[in-house]
Motif scaffolding. Structure first.
Motif, PDB file in Angstrom:
ATOM      1  N   ALA A 236       0.840  -1.196   0.000  1.00 26.92           N
ATOM      2  CA  ALA A 236       0.000   0.000   0.000  1.00 26.92           C
ATOM      3  C   ALA A 236       0.875   1.245   0.000  1.00 26.92           C
ATOM      4  CB  ALA A 236      -0.921   0.008   1.216  1.00 26.92           C
ATOM      5  N   VAL A 237       0.416   2.272  -0.718  1.00 23.83           N
ATOM      6  CA  VAL A 237       1.129   3.549  -0.818  1.00 23.83           C
ATOM      7  C   VAL A 237       0.135   4.684  -0.620  1.00 23.83           C
ATOM      8  CG1 VAL A 237       2.532   5.039  -2.286  1.00 23.83           C
ATOM      9  CG2 VAL A 237       2.770   2.560  -2.468  1.00 23.83           C
ATOM     10  N   TYR A 238       0.544   5.686   0.160  1.00 26.71           N
ATOM     11  CA  TYR A 238      -0.282   6.877   0.356  1.00 26.71           C
ATOM     12  C   TYR A 238       0.612   8.096   0.200  1.00 26.71           C
ATOM     13  CZ  TYR A 238      -3.226  10.390   2.623  1.00 26.71           C
ATOM     14  OH  TYR A 238      -3.961  11.518   2.892  1.00 26.71           O
ATOM     15  N   THR A 239       0.213   9.030  -0.668  1.00 25.91           N
ATOM     16  CA  THR A 239       1.009  10.233  -0.879  1.00 25.91           C
ATOM     17  C   THR A 239       0.176  11.474  -0.592  1.00 25.91           C
ATOM     18  OG1 THR A 239       0.465  10.461  -3.243  1.00 25.91           O
ATOM     19  CG2 THR A 239       2.361   9.071  -2.664  1.00 25.91           C
ATOM     20  N   MET A 240       0.816  12.490  -0.012  1.00 31.62           N
ATOM     21  CA  MET A 240       0.208  13.791   0.255  1.00 31.62           C
ATOM     22  C   MET A 240       1.011  14.816  -0.534  1.00 31.62           C
ATOM     23  SD  MET A 240      -0.222  13.215   4.365  1.00 31.62           S
ATOM     24  CE  MET A 240       1.399  12.418   4.452  1.00 31.62           C
ATOM     25  N   ASN A 241       0.319  15.552  -1.431  1.00 32.07           N
ATOM     26  CA  ASN A 241       1.030  16.334  -2.436  1.00 32.07           C
ATOM     27  C   ASN A 241       0.536  17.773  -2.522  1.00 32.07           C
ATOM     28  OD1 ASN A 241       2.106  13.677  -3.670  1.00 32.07           O
ATOM     29  ND2 ASN A 241      -0.114  13.462  -3.833  1.00 32.07           N
ATOM     30  N   GLU A 242       1.452  18.653  -2.908  1.00 29.69           N
ATOM     31  CA  GLU A 242       1.112  20.029  -3.260  1.00 29.69           C
ATOM     32  C   GLU A 242       1.762  20.352  -4.601  1.00 29.69           C
ATOM     33  OE1 GLU A 242       2.154  22.781  -0.215  1.00 29.69           O
ATOM     34  OE2 GLU A 242       0.756  21.945   1.266  1.00 29.69           O
ATOM     35  N   TYR A 243       0.946  20.753  -5.566  1.00 30.13           N
ATOM     36  CA  TYR A 243       1.382  21.139  -6.909  1.00 30.13           C
ATOM     37  C   TYR A 243       2.195  20.031  -7.602  1.00 30.13           C
ATOM     38  CZ  TYR A 243      -0.071  25.737  -5.343  1.00 30.13           C
ATOM     39  OH  TYR A 243      -0.812  26.797  -4.855  1.00 30.13           O
ATOM     40  N   MET A 244       1.864  18.780  -7.320  1.00 29.91           N
ATOM     41  CA  MET A 244       2.538  17.653  -7.963  1.00 29.91           C
ATOM     42  C   MET A 244       1.725  17.069  -9.117  1.00 29.91           C
ATOM     43  SD  MET A 244       5.498  17.078  -6.399  1.00 29.91           S
ATOM     44  CE  MET A 244       5.960  15.362  -6.646  1.00 29.91           C
ATOM     45  N   HIS A 245       0.396  17.131  -9.040  1.00 26.98           N
ATOM     46  CA  HIS A 245      -0.449  16.445 -10.005  1.00 26.98           C
ATOM     47  C   HIS A 245      -1.352  17.409 -10.763  1.00 26.98           C
ATOM     48  CE1 HIS A 245       0.878  12.651  -8.521  1.00 26.98           C
ATOM     49  NE2 HIS A 245       0.394  12.855  -7.311  1.00 26.98           N
ATOM     50  N   GLY A 246      -1.600  17.070 -12.025  1.00 27.84           N
ATOM     51  CA  GLY A 246      -2.568  17.789 -12.831  1.00 27.84           C
ATOM     52  C   GLY A 246      -3.782  16.915 -13.066  1.00 27.84           C
ATOM     53  N   THR A 247      -4.698  17.405 -13.902  1.00 22.07           N
ATOM     54  CA  THR A 247      -5.898  16.630 -14.223  1.00 22.07           C
ATOM     55  C   THR A 247      -5.910  16.175 -15.670  1.00 22.07           C
ATOM     56  OG1 THR A 247      -7.124  18.638 -14.790  1.00 22.07           O
ATOM     57  CG2 THR A 247      -7.251  17.862 -12.511  1.00 22.07           C
ATOM     58  N   SER A 248      -4.957  16.609 -16.474  1.00 21.09           N
ATOM     59  CA  SER A 248      -5.001  16.323 -17.911  1.00 21.09           C
ATOM     60  C   SER A 248      -4.287  15.035 -18.271  1.00 21.09           C
ATOM     61  CB  SER A 248      -4.360  17.481 -18.697  1.00 21.09           C
ATOM     62  OG  SER A 248      -3.001  17.648 -18.315  1.00 21.09           O
ATOM     63  N   ASN A 249      -3.658  14.360 -17.313  1.00 21.75           N
ATOM     64  CA  ASN A 249      -2.849  13.174 -17.620  1.00 21.75           C
ATOM     65  C   ASN A 249      -3.537  11.868 -17.268  1.00 21.75           C
ATOM     66  OD1 ASN A 249      -0.510  14.650 -18.508  1.00 21.75           O
ATOM     67  ND2 ASN A 249      -0.166  15.190 -16.366  1.00 21.75           N
ATOM     68  N   TYR A 250      -4.808  11.914 -16.907  1.00 18.19           N
ATOM     69  CA  TYR A 250      -5.483  10.700 -16.455  1.00 18.19           C
ATOM     70  C   TYR A 250      -6.638  10.283 -17.353  1.00 18.19           C
ATOM     71  CZ  TYR A 250      -2.862  11.830 -12.268  1.00 18.19           C
ATOM     72  OH  TYR A 250      -1.861  12.124 -11.396  1.00 18.19           O
ATOM     73  N   ASN A 251      -6.680  10.817 -18.587  1.00 15.26           N
ATOM     74  CA  ASN A 251      -7.735  10.463 -19.534  1.00 15.26           C
ATOM     75  C   ASN A 251      -9.123  10.692 -18.942  1.00 15.26           C
ATOM     76  OD1 ASN A 251      -5.892   9.507 -21.532  1.00 15.26           O
ATOM     77  ND2 ASN A 251      -5.628   7.652 -20.317  1.00 15.26           N
ATOM     78  N   THR A 252      -9.264  11.789 -18.202  1.00 17.15           N
ATOM     79  CA  THR A 252     -10.544  12.061 -17.552  1.00 17.15           C
ATOM     80  C   THR A 252     -11.556  12.683 -18.502  1.00 17.15           C
ATOM     81  OG1 THR A 252      -9.835  14.263 -16.838  1.00 17.15           O
ATOM     82  CG2 THR A 252      -9.410  12.421 -15.334  1.00 17.15           C
ATOM     83  N   GLY A 253     -11.054  13.304 -19.563  1.00 16.60           N
ATOM     84  CA  GLY A 253     -11.972  14.004 -20.455  1.00 16.60           C
ATOM     85  C   GLY A 253     -12.531  15.259 -19.817  1.00 16.60           C
ATOM     86  N   ALA A 254     -11.894  15.745 -18.762  1.00 22.24           N
ATOM     87  CA  ALA A 254     -12.403  16.907 -18.026  1.00 22.24           C
ATOM     88  C   ALA A 254     -12.184  18.188 -18.837  1.00 22.24           C
ATOM     89  CB  ALA A 254     -11.707  17.022 -16.683  1.00 22.24           C
ATOM     90  N   SER A 255     -13.133  19.102 -18.742  1.00 23.21           N
ATOM     91  CA  SER A 255     -12.990  20.384 -19.428  1.00 23.21           C
ATOM     92  C   SER A 255     -12.059  21.309 -18.670  1.00 23.21           C
ATOM     93  CB  SER A 255     -14.370  21.040 -19.587  1.00 23.21           C
ATOM     94  OG  SER A 255     -14.965  21.247 -18.314  1.00 23.21           O
ATOM     95  N   THR A 256     -11.878  21.072 -17.371  1.00 23.16           N
ATOM     96  CA  THR A 256     -10.994  21.884 -16.548  1.00 23.16           C
ATOM     97  C   THR A 256      -9.689  21.132 -16.318  1.00 23.16           C
ATOM     98  OG1 THR A 256     -12.845  22.876 -15.396  1.00 23.16           O
ATOM     99  CG2 THR A 256     -10.702  23.073 -14.350  1.00 23.16           C
TER     100      THR A 256
END
Length: 345
Positions: A236-256
């Motif tokens: 198991a892995v748990y990460t706590m992040n600030e300014y590490m992840h975007g939303t455009s790299n997960y094939n979400t199809g999100a407009s934002t």
């Protein structure tokens, strides 16, 4: 330093289902080997339809070692991804390229593009062939969460008893990647019998023009039991992040799309390998955003059921089905399946 850790380091064995290489030369304290793997599989989307033929991260590598005397061993590795399904100028691209020096007592120092100390802690669930950890690979070269570019690192593993050791690592990257300043990381952990626990911290400024200049940081906590591909394996892995992840790299199809000010990453895997080499696993992964400007909720969440079977030690078949468990960015489900074969050199 633990002899097993040294052997793995000098052989440059990465995380994965297995690693193998063909030794072409071994004389007078010098060795040279070639390794890697090629894969091909059919991958599809159960909800949208359609099937793609993909190559599942093929690579070829060359590793050389040299006995320097007085307990020191030098090694160098080059590894390239191979585009063998499509022709063109980008047939090869660099995955790894480094020089390392290892000593039984003094540890190991490496310079170049390499798997980072942070990944030593956070990558323990990144195991299956078909579907594994996604959030580690969001700008991982520049952020040092996977294969870290332009890195100098140091690691050591100290044996405290027959079944107990403590290990640690330090890493530093320069600011050669546009949009990212220099950054550092530290990793610490302990092995007890078949158990491992670890923690890593990763920090440096992000200046990519989307968010201005912000410090991108990540804390990673992990624990595991067993060895993947050998009986029971749980991690198991748990990460706590600030300014590490975007939303455009997960094939979400999100407009934002954007970089999340605050996010958490979760990965869990449970696997069991039978004596006949059939390895069954289930893994869960999610990224949670805590950013009201982009998403205050689930970026994505998914669960995969997978099987791998070694027909021979170097020829593996695999299959997986990944369930989309929902997102607060989009409503359309995106269940995936992947079936294929991998041949290890």
């Amino acid at each position: 330093m633990n002899k097993k850790i040294i052997a793995l380091a000098v052989a440059a064995a990465a995380f994965g289902t297995q690693a193998s290489a063909v030794e072409l030369y071994n004389q007078d304290g010098s060795t040279f080997s070639i390794g890697g793997h090629v894969s091909i599989s059919a991958k599809g989307n159960s909800d949208v339809g359609g099937t793609d033929i993909i190559s599942n991260s093929p690579r070829i590598n060359m590793t050389a070692t040299q006995d320097l005397g007085n307990g020191f061993t030098a090694d160098a590795r080059g590894e390239w991804s191979v585009n063998y399904l499509n022709g063109g100028e980008n047939a090869f691209s660099t995955r790894l390229g480094y020089i390392g020096v290892t000593h039984d007592t003094f540890g190991r120092a490496v310079g170049g593009t390499q798997w980072s100390p942070y990944y030593d802690i956070a990558g323990i669930a990144d195991m299956p062939i078909a579907f594994a950890n996604d959030f580690l690979y969001d700008n991982h070269g520049a952020l040092g969460t996977g294969r870290a570019e332009n890195m100098i690192s140091y690691r050591n593993d100290i044996q405290l008893g027959d079944n107990l050791s403590v290990f640690g690592g330090l890493g530093w990257q320069d600011d050669a990647t546009a949009g990212f300043d220099s950054r550092g990381q530290v990793a610490i952990g302990a092995n007890f019998a078949d158990f491992m626990v670890g923690y890593s911290y990763n920090a440096g400024d992000r200046t990519d023009g989307v968010i201005g200049t912000k410090e991108a940081t990540s804390h990673a906590l992990s624990a595991k039991y067993g060895s993947y591909g050998n009986g029971l394996y749980v991690a198991a892995v748990y990460t706590m992040n600030e300014y590490m992840h975007g939303t455009s790299n997960y094939n979400t199809g999100a407009s934002t799309a954007g970089v999340l000010k605050d996010s958490d990453g979760i990965e869990f895997i449970a696997a069991y390998a039978f004596a006949n080499s059939l390895n069954l696993s289930i893994n869960y992964e999610a990224v949670e955003g805590n950013d009201k400007a982009i998403v205050d909720g689930t970026v994505y969440s998914q669960m995969a059921f997978q099987a791998e079977y070694n027909i021979t030690p170097t020829f593996v078949t695999f299959a997986g089905y990944q369930l989309d468990l929902g997102s607060d960015l989009y409503n359309k489900e995106n269940d995936m399946w992947n079936v294929g074969v991998r041949y290890y050199l």
